[in-house]
Enzyme design. Structure first.
Site, mmCIF file in Angstrom:
data_model
loop_
_atom_site.group_PDB
_atom_site.id
_atom_site.type_symbol
_atom_site.label_atom_id
_atom_site.label_comp_id
_atom_site.label_asym_id
_atom_site.label_seq_id
_atom_site.Cartn_x
_atom_site.Cartn_y
_atom_site.Cartn_z
ATOM 1 N N CYS A 141 -89.723 79.935 3.251
ATOM 2 C CA CYS A 141 -88.474 79.774 2.509
ATOM 3 C C CYS A 141 -88.573 80.443 1.142
ATOM 4 O O CYS A 141 -89.081 79.847 0.185
ATOM 5 C CB CYS A 141 -88.172 78.287 2.359
ATOM 6 S SG CYS A 141 -86.709 77.957 1.390
ATOM 7 N N CYS A 173 -86.914 78.655 -1.696
ATOM 8 C CA CYS A 173 -87.622 77.474 -2.207
ATOM 9 C C CYS A 173 -88.807 77.879 -3.082
ATOM 10 O O CYS A 173 -89.097 77.232 -4.083
ATOM 11 C CB CYS A 173 -88.188 76.627 -1.065
ATOM 12 S SG CYS A 173 -87.051 76.306 0.265
ATOM 13 N N ASP A 174 -89.519 78.931 -2.697
ATOM 14 C CA ASP A 174 -90.840 79.176 -3.274
ATOM 15 C C ASP A 174 -90.963 80.451 -4.112
ATOM 16 O O ASP A 174 -92.015 80.687 -4.710
ATOM 17 C CB ASP A 174 -91.884 79.252 -2.139
ATOM 18 C CG ASP A 174 -91.991 77.933 -1.388
ATOM 19 O OD1 ASP A 174 -91.678 76.889 -1.995
ATOM 20 O OD2 ASP A 174 -92.363 77.946 -0.205
#
Ligand code: NAP
Length: 315
Positions: free
Chosen positions: A137, A140-141
């Site tokens: 992701c 997300c990261d």
């Protein structure tokens, strides 16, 4: 054990919440077993530009919150936990049972909308280095990779979208793709090809991910898909964007699936082979997998369930 519900919806992406909206507006008071990370894969997205009705786009999590609120407004109820076991009725009028841990829930119809998960490569280093350089992701990261080199594996729309997003943080993003042509749509390809921070390694497969949990990822081993040559390619982040696998494990040996695990429905309806059982969204759609097509099939499943209940009234 409570009363027998009209409808239990398992899953909470655009398909599950749209089914919840339609069945709640039909006064069926649906029970939605929405999982812990409710909202599905769109919770991990940033800007959604192609959901009709939002001229300037909308953030994925905001879209899912709005869909959930809209269904709740008409009486949908939610259990924010995972379904752990399912027994589907065998005959018309039979009761479907869904367990959440020890709690058993029964219903006359079920709508299965568990969505899909990120596919993995199954190469050495993938599991061990998850969370310390291997990610599924980018949205997300990506921020953990400020000024670092990263790679994205895959050649579809997700890979292009995530590569573009990563360039906001990473010093350099390399798309590693196993062929010479991208699968992504033209507009997404053009955007990525025009981005000076994005580079491409064509005809290349990741066959190993090197590093340690303490120090993180240091490199991947790439194999040339044409001549078989292998070489180390330094990188600190490995982002996967190679597609998805449907979350249908609970239904193995219970419902018909295709060879990739997608539930089979009686097109053009959302009916499964089980009486009163319907499927919507990514669990039954290997080809389109858009928020809007998932929402559309959630709507169809709700109408199919409503009609089924009307036809089997009194059973
Ligand atoms: P996808 O279109 O299935 O693309 C997956 C990519 O990963 C392909 O390029 C495939 O290579 C590669 N791949 C698959 N398995 C692999 C493996 N084992 N090793 C190496 N490479 C592998 O998946 P997606 O990009 O997630 O897109 C899914 C759907 O969502 C599509 O319909 C897409 O249009 C849509 N989507 C749309 C948007 C948008 O419009 N904003 C954004 C994201 C996704 P090959 O090409 O060689 O098969």
């Amino acid at each position: 054990m409570g009363d027998i519900e009209n409808v239990i919806i398992v899953g909470s992406g655009p398909a599950g919440y749209t089914a919840a909206l339609y069945t709640s507006r039909a006064n069926l008071a649906p029970l939605v077993i929405e999982g812990f990370l409710w909202g599905g894969l769109l919770q991990q997205t940033t800007e959604v530009e192609n959901y009709p009705g939002f001229r300037d786009g909308i953030q994925g999590p905001e879209l899912m919150q709005t869909m959930r609120d809209q269904a709740e407004r008409f009486g949908a109820r939610f259990i924010t936990d995972l379904a752990t076991r399912v027994e589907l009725a065998r005959e018309p009028g039979g009761v479907h049972r869904v367990w959440v841990g020890d709690a058993e829930h029964r219903a006359r119809t079920v709508i299965l909308a568990m969505g899909a998960e990120h596919k993995k490569l199954g190469v050495p280093g993938e599991e061990e280095l998850g969370g310390v350089g291997v990610s599924y992701c980018a949205t997300c990261d990506a921020a953990f990779f400020a000024d670092r080199e990263t790679i994205i594996v895959g050649g579809g729309d997700s890979a292009m979208e995530e590569a573009n997003y990563l360039t906001k943080f990473a010093s350099r993003v390399t798309v590693v793709h196993r062929r010479r042509e991208l699968r992504a749509s033209k507009i997404m390809q053009d955007r990525a090809l025009a981005n000076p921070k994005i580079h491409f390694e064509w005809n290349s497969e990741v066959v190993d991910i090197l590093g340690s949990r303490e120090a993180g990822v240091r490199a991947v081993v790439l194999k040339d898909t044409e001549n078989g040559e292998v070489r180390e390619f330094p990188t600190r982040g490995v982002f996967y964007a190679i597609g998805h696998v449907p979350n249908t494990q609970l239904f193995r040996d219970k419902l018909a699936m295709n060879e990739s695990g997608y539930l089979v429905v009686e097109e053009p309806t959302t009916r499964t082979a089980i009486e009163g059982g319907f499927a919507a969204g990514d669990v039954m759609d290997p080809s389109y997998r858009q928020a809007i097509t998932s929402a559309g099939s959630g709507c169809k499943a709700a109408i199919d369930a409503e009609r089924w209940l009307a036809e089997h009234e009194g059973h």
